[in-house]
Design a protein around this motif. Structure first.
Motif, PDB file in Angstrom:
ATOM      1  N   THR A   1      27.093  -0.981  12.513  1.00 40.45           N
ATOM      2  CA  THR A   1      25.870  -0.705  11.757  1.00 40.45           C
ATOM      3  C   THR A   1      26.004   0.610  10.995  1.00 40.45           C
ATOM      4  O   THR A   1      25.589   0.703   9.835  1.00 40.45           O
ATOM      5  N   ARG A   2      26.588   1.601  11.630  1.00 36.74           N
ATOM      6  CA  ARG A   2      26.762   2.879  10.929  1.00 36.74           C
ATOM      7  C   ARG A   2      27.759   2.735   9.785  1.00 36.74           C
ATOM      8  O   ARG A   2      27.588   3.336   8.722  1.00 36.74           O
ATOM      9  N   LEU A   3      28.813   1.958   9.976  1.00 37.34           N
ATOM     10  CA  LEU A   3      29.772   1.752   8.880  1.00 37.34           C
ATOM     11  C   LEU A   3      29.087   1.077   7.704  1.00 37.34           C
ATOM     12  O   LEU A   3      29.321   1.411   6.546  1.00 37.34           O
ATOM     13  N   LEU A   4      28.199   0.120   8.027  1.00 34.70           N
ATOM     14  CA  LEU A   4      27.496  -0.614   6.968  1.00 34.70           C
ATOM     15  C   LEU A   4      26.559   0.277   6.179  1.00 34.70           C
ATOM     16  O   LEU A   4      26.264   0.015   5.012  1.00 34.70           O
ATOM     17  N   ALA A   5      26.070   1.324   6.820  1.00 31.27           N
ATOM     18  CA  ALA A   5      25.121   2.215   6.151  1.00 31.27           C
ATOM     19  C   ALA A   5      25.834   3.165   5.193  1.00 31.27           C
ATOM     20  O   ALA A   5      25.190   3.848   4.404  1.00 31.27           O
ATOM     21  N   GLU A   6      27.156   3.207   5.267  1.00 29.15           N
ATOM     22  CA  GLU A   6      27.925   4.081   4.367  1.00 29.15           C
ATOM     23  C   GLU A   6      27.939   3.511   2.953  1.00 29.15           C
ATOM     24  O   GLU A   6      27.816   2.303   2.766  1.00 29.15           O
ATOM     25  N   GLY A   7      28.153   4.381   1.971  1.00 23.97           N
ATOM     26  CA  GLY A   7      28.290   3.912   0.600  1.00 23.97           C
ATOM     27  C   GLY A   7      29.611   3.151   0.413  1.00 23.97           C
ATOM     28  O   GLY A   7      30.491   3.211   1.276  1.00 23.97           O
ATOM     29  N   GLY A   8      29.759   2.436  -0.688  1.00 21.44           N
ATOM     30  CA  GLY A   8      30.947   1.622  -0.932  1.00 21.44           C
ATOM     31  C   GLY A   8      32.137   2.447  -1.363  1.00 21.44           C
ATOM     32  O   GLY A   8      32.602   3.297  -0.632  1.00 21.44           O
ATOM     33  N   GLY A   9      32.629   2.202  -2.586  1.00 21.20           N
ATOM     34  CA  GLY A   9      33.761   2.956  -3.097  1.00 21.20           C
ATOM     35  C   GLY A   9      34.963   2.799  -2.187  1.00 21.20           C
ATOM     36  O   GLY A   9      35.405   1.683  -1.914  1.00 21.20           O
ATOM     37  N   SER A  10      35.447   3.912  -1.678  1.00 21.54           N
ATOM     38  CA  SER A  10      36.645   3.841  -0.852  1.00 21.54           C
ATOM     39  C   SER A  10      36.327   3.348   0.561  1.00 21.54           C
ATOM     40  O   SER A  10      37.164   3.397   1.443  1.00 21.54           O
ATOM     41  N   PHE A  11      35.112   2.849   0.765  1.00 21.27           N
ATOM     42  CA  PHE A  11      34.747   2.225   2.036  1.00 21.27           C
ATOM     43  C   PHE A  11      34.437   0.731   1.839  1.00 21.27           C
ATOM     44  O   PHE A  11      33.909   0.084   2.733  1.00 21.27           O
ATOM     45  N   ALA A  12      34.751   0.215   0.637  1.00 20.48           N
ATOM     46  CA  ALA A  12      34.356  -1.158   0.311  1.00 20.48           C
ATOM     47  C   ALA A  12      34.825  -2.148   1.378  1.00 20.48           C
ATOM     48  O   ALA A  12      34.039  -2.953   1.884  1.00 20.48           O
ATOM     49  N   ALA A  13      36.104  -2.086   1.735  1.00 20.68           N
ATOM     50  CA  ALA A  13      36.640  -3.053   2.699  1.00 20.68           C
ATOM     51  C   ALA A  13      36.042  -2.835   4.083  1.00 20.68           C
ATOM     52  O   ALA A  13      35.831  -3.786   4.837  1.00 20.68           O
ATOM     53  N   VAL A  14      35.766  -1.573   4.416  1.00 21.44           N
ATOM     54  CA  VAL A  14      35.172  -1.258   5.724  1.00 21.44           C
ATOM     55  C   VAL A  14      33.800  -1.911   5.823  1.00 21.44           C
ATOM     56  O   VAL A  14      33.441  -2.532   6.826  1.00 21.44           O
ATOM     57  N   ARG A  15      33.039  -1.803   4.743  1.00 21.58           N
ATOM     58  CA  ARG A  15      31.703  -2.405   4.734  1.00 21.58           C
ATOM     59  C   ARG A  15      31.777  -3.927   4.757  1.00 21.58           C
ATOM     60  O   ARG A  15      31.017  -4.590   5.466  1.00 21.58           O
ATOM     61  N   GLU A  16      32.685  -4.483   3.970  1.00 29.22           N
ATOM     62  CA  GLU A  16      32.826  -5.945   3.973  1.00 29.22           C
ATOM     63  C   GLU A  16      33.188  -6.439   5.369  1.00 29.22           C
ATOM     64  O   GLU A  16      32.699  -7.468   5.836  1.00 29.22           O
ATOM     65  N   MET A  17      34.063  -5.695   6.035  1.00 32.27           N
ATOM     66  CA  MET A  17      34.461  -6.041   7.397  1.00 32.27           C
ATOM     67  C   MET A  17      33.257  -5.965   8.328  1.00 32.27           C
ATOM     68  O   MET A  17      32.935  -6.905   9.050  1.00 32.27           O
ATOM     69  N   ALA A  18      32.561  -4.800   8.310  1.00 32.31           N
ATOM     70  CA  ALA A  18      31.463  -4.581   9.262  1.00 32.31           C
ATOM     71  C   ALA A  18      30.386  -5.656   9.100  1.00 32.31           C
ATOM     72  O   ALA A  18      29.783  -6.102  10.073  1.00 32.31           O
ATOM     73  N   ARG A  19      30.186  -6.089   7.873  1.00 34.62           N
ATOM     74  CA  ARG A  19      29.134  -7.065   7.611  1.00 34.62           C
ATOM     75  C   ARG A  19      29.423  -8.405   8.278  1.00 34.62           C
ATOM     76  O   ARG A  19      28.518  -9.169   8.588  1.00 34.62           O
ATOM     77  N   THR A  20      30.714  -8.717   8.492  1.00 33.50           N
ATOM     78  CA  THR A  20      31.046 -10.022   9.077  1.00 33.50           C
ATOM     79  C   THR A  20      30.997 -10.008  10.601  1.00 33.50           C
ATOM     80  O   THR A  20      31.160 -11.054  11.225  1.00 33.50           O
ATOM     81  N   VAL A  21      30.831  -8.844  11.196  1.00 34.23           N
ATOM     82  CA  VAL A  21      30.914  -8.790  12.658  1.00 34.23           C
ATOM     83  C   VAL A  21      29.623  -9.298  13.301  1.00 34.23           C
ATOM     84  O   VAL A  21      28.533  -8.807  12.997  1.00 34.23           O
ATOM     85  N   GLY A  22      29.771 -10.286  14.160  1.00 38.28           N
ATOM     86  CA  GLY A  22      28.700 -10.763  15.039  1.00 38.28           C
ATOM     87  C   GLY A  22      27.357 -10.960  14.380  1.00 38.28           C
ATOM     88  O   GLY A  22      27.167 -11.836  13.541  1.00 38.28           O
ATOM     89  N   SER A  23      26.413 -10.112  14.761  1.00 33.80           N
ATOM     90  CA  SER A  23      25.006 -10.232  14.374  1.00 33.80           C
ATOM     91  C   SER A  23      24.446  -8.820  14.353  1.00 33.80           C
ATOM     92  O   SER A  23      25.128  -7.880  14.770  1.00 33.80           O
ATOM     93  N   PRO A  24      23.205  -8.627  13.910  1.00 35.13           N
ATOM     94  CA  PRO A  24      22.644  -7.259  13.954  1.00 35.13           C
ATOM     95  C   PRO A  24      22.753  -6.647  15.349  1.00 35.13           C
ATOM     96  O   PRO A  24      23.117  -5.475  15.488  1.00 35.13           O
ATOM     97  N   GLN A  25      22.444  -7.438  16.382  1.00 33.45           N
ATOM     98  CA  GLN A  25      22.494  -6.910  17.748  1.00 33.45           C
ATOM     99  C   GLN A  25      23.902  -6.425  18.097  1.00 33.45           C
ATOM    100  O   GLN A  25      24.074  -5.378  18.734  1.00 33.45           O
ATOM    101  N   ILE A  26      24.898  -7.214  17.721  1.00 34.51           N
ATOM    102  CA  ILE A  26      26.283  -6.865  18.055  1.00 34.51           C
ATOM    103  C   ILE A  26      26.727  -5.667  17.217  1.00 34.51           C
ATOM    104  O   ILE A  26      27.393  -4.753  17.709  1.00 34.51           O
ATOM    105  N   ARG A  27      26.343  -5.623  15.953  1.00 34.75           N
ATOM    106  CA  ARG A  27      26.753  -4.504  15.089  1.00 34.75           C
ATOM    107  C   ARG A  27      26.093  -3.192  15.513  1.00 34.75           C
ATOM    108  O   ARG A  27      26.651  -2.129  15.301  1.00 34.75           O
TER     109      ARG A  27
END
Ligand SMILES: Cc1cc2nc3c(=O)[nH]c(=O)nc-3n(C[C@H](O)[C@H](O)[C@H](O)COP(=O)(O)OP(=O)(O)OC[C@H]3O[C@@H](n4cnc5c(N)ncnc54)[C@H](O)[C@@H]3O)c2cc1C
Ligand code: FES
Ligand code: FES
Lengths: 284, 154
Positions: free
Chosen positions: A72-98
């Motif tokens: 969830t914290r990774l998802l709250a980061e801005g994109g740019g050089s975190f684009a892949a990190v955010r795309e990854m975090a978004r696919t994990v489990g569910s809100p509860q799991i993230r």
């Protein structure tokens, strides 16, 4: 079962030195399942989840993501050089799991299907380990040694993953049976680090560990050598297809309940083509 | 082991097995059976609670590690005589059939609407993707969240 709740990282390291091999509890999304189902009965359990020392997230210069940082914290980061990190975090489990699951837990479990791992591999990340004996920094490629196996010593805690900012040309793709709550059938992270003329592709769920597709990386680097590292890459259909073939050839997949080896190779080729087309046009 | 938890604003004590989940402690030791136990592996969301305002599966929280955190369960959201607007909307929209998944959906919907008063359908689906319902087919649940949003923020 003995539970320790140290208040500091030093306290946790001392507890672990006293009971080497004790289980560490972060978000619990892997470990609690094992305990609930009686597959694991840790003698000693050290709760690391609240430790402030594991929660830093620093993106100035070298990137540092503490082991206790949640998806969830990774998802709250801005994109740019975190684009892949955010795309990854978004696919994990569910809100509860993230909200609960952490990067350190993903590294601790070291499943070939762990979604953070192909990203760390493609970023050439360093895993930072700490024990009473001191700090050890090892490249991700040397950290994960096999399915659920890694180079962490029994008295060490993963404190962070670090990497050099590779710029914004990066993407993560994952295939599963549906969008939420799914263990990857196959996943892929592609990074084009234009400043260093380097292309890196890492594959998840396609072998005993996270694999890098070396030949595909060389092929893409040659493509960009021709078109220019400061220019957007216009990927021809033939080049995209060849890149997909080379990525698929790097996999060492097996047949399992989630998918067949043949399907995994197919889907890797598709993801690789898409990733190259997506990322090729991104110039910092 | 003896643990001290802050649940729904009250200081509570319980004697639990060291490896016990928060879900088990709530249901078996603290007389709060609103959070449901269906899978014990984070897949169904029927045990959803708020821990320091974050939506979590209580089956994946070690009870002993929940000491020092603020826990809110579905029991705290509304009372029989005075339902929370989210609960009212689930009843009115017909989003409850067998009802087993409902407490989890109520807590997850509450957390969503707290952060996002007017979610789109895609946002509702995403926010509820950690909750499974075997009965309703989800249509009425999404309708209920829309109703609750209108009720709460009109
Ligand atoms: C319903 C569900 C869906 C899931 N979906 C996904 C998914 O889509 N993608 C995915 O990759 N994973 C998924 N997972 C698995 C899990 O959420 C991730 O692996 C997560 O990153 C684990 O983190 P955690 O903090 O919860 O780990 P924990 O369960 O707390 O710990 C996991 C392991 O890591 C060790 N550990 C924890 N912290 C450290 C540390 N600092 N140093 C060393 N070792 C440590 C623990 O001892 C333990 O062995 C899912 C799990 C569930 C229950
Ligand atoms: S019982 Fe916790 S998620 Fe199913
Ligand atoms: S109403 Fe029966 S599971 Fe949802």
């Amino acid at each position: 079962m003995e539970i320790e709740r140290p208040r500091s990282l030093d306290g946790a390291l001392a507890a672990l030195a006293a009971h080497p091999g004790a289980d560490l509890l972060a978000g619990g999304t892997d470990l609690m399942v094992e305990i609930n189902f009686g597959r694991k009965r840790p003698e000693h359990l050290i709760v690391v989840q609240p430790l402030a020392e594991l929660r830093d997230l620093d993106r100035n210069g070298a990137v540092r993501v503490g082991a206790g940082v949640t998806y969830t914290r990774l998802l709250a980061e801005g994109g740019g050089s975190f684009a892949a990190v955010r795309e990854m975090a978004r696919t994990v489990g569910s809100p509860q799991i993230r909200n609960a699951g952490t990067v350190g837990g993903n590294l601790g479990t070291s499943s070939p299907a762990g979604d953070a791992l192909p990203v760390l591999a493609a970023f050439d990340a360093t895993v930072v380990l700490r024990s009473r004996r001191g700090e050890r920094r090892i490249p991700f490629a040397d950290y994960m040694t096999g399915p659920k196996r890694n180079a962490r010593a029994p008295d060490e805690i993963v404190v962070a993953a670090e990497w050099r900012d590779p710029g914004p040309a990066q993407t993560f793709l994952k295939v599963g049976t549906r969008n939420a709550m799914v263990i990857a059938v196959a996943s892929l992270c592609l990074v084009v680090e234009r400043a260093r003329k380097s292309v890196r592709v890492a594959l998840g769920s396609c072998g005993p560990t996270i694999l890098r597709a070396g030949e595909a990386e060389r092929f893409a680097e040659e493509l960009i050598d021709e078109s220019g590292w400061d220019e957007p890459l216009d990927v021809s259909e033939a080049a995209a297809a060849r890149f997909g073939e080379l990525v698929a050839a790097a996999a060492r997949p097996i047949d399992d309940v989630r998918g067949s080896a043949r399907y995994r190779r197919h889907v890797l080729g598709v993801m690789a083509r898409r990733a190259l087309e997506r990322v090729g046009s991104v110039v910092a | 082991m003896r643990i001290h938890l802050t649940v729904n604003g009250l200081e509570r004590e319980a004697d639990v097995w060291e490896g016990s989940s928060l879900l088990t402690a709530l249901r078996e030791d603290l007389g709060l059976p609103g959070s449901k136990n269906a899978c014990e592996q984070g897949e169904c969301g029927s045990c959803s609670v708020l821990l320091d305002d974050q939506l979590l599966c209580s089956c994946l929280v070690l009870a002993a590690a929940a000491e020092g955190h603020r826990i809110r369960t579905v029991e705290d959201l509304g009372k029989d005589e005075r339902l929370h607007p989210v609960q009212r909307a689930f009843v009115d929209a017909g989003a409850v059939q067998c009802g087993f998944c409902t407490p989890g959906f109520i807590v997850a919907s509450y957390a969503l609407l707290r952060d996002n008063p007017e979610p789109s359908e895609a946002e509702i689906r995403e926010a509820l993707s950690g909750n499974l319902c075997r009965c309703t087919g989800y249509g009425k649940i999404i309708e209920a969240v829309r109703r609750a949003s209108r009720e709460m923020y009109r």
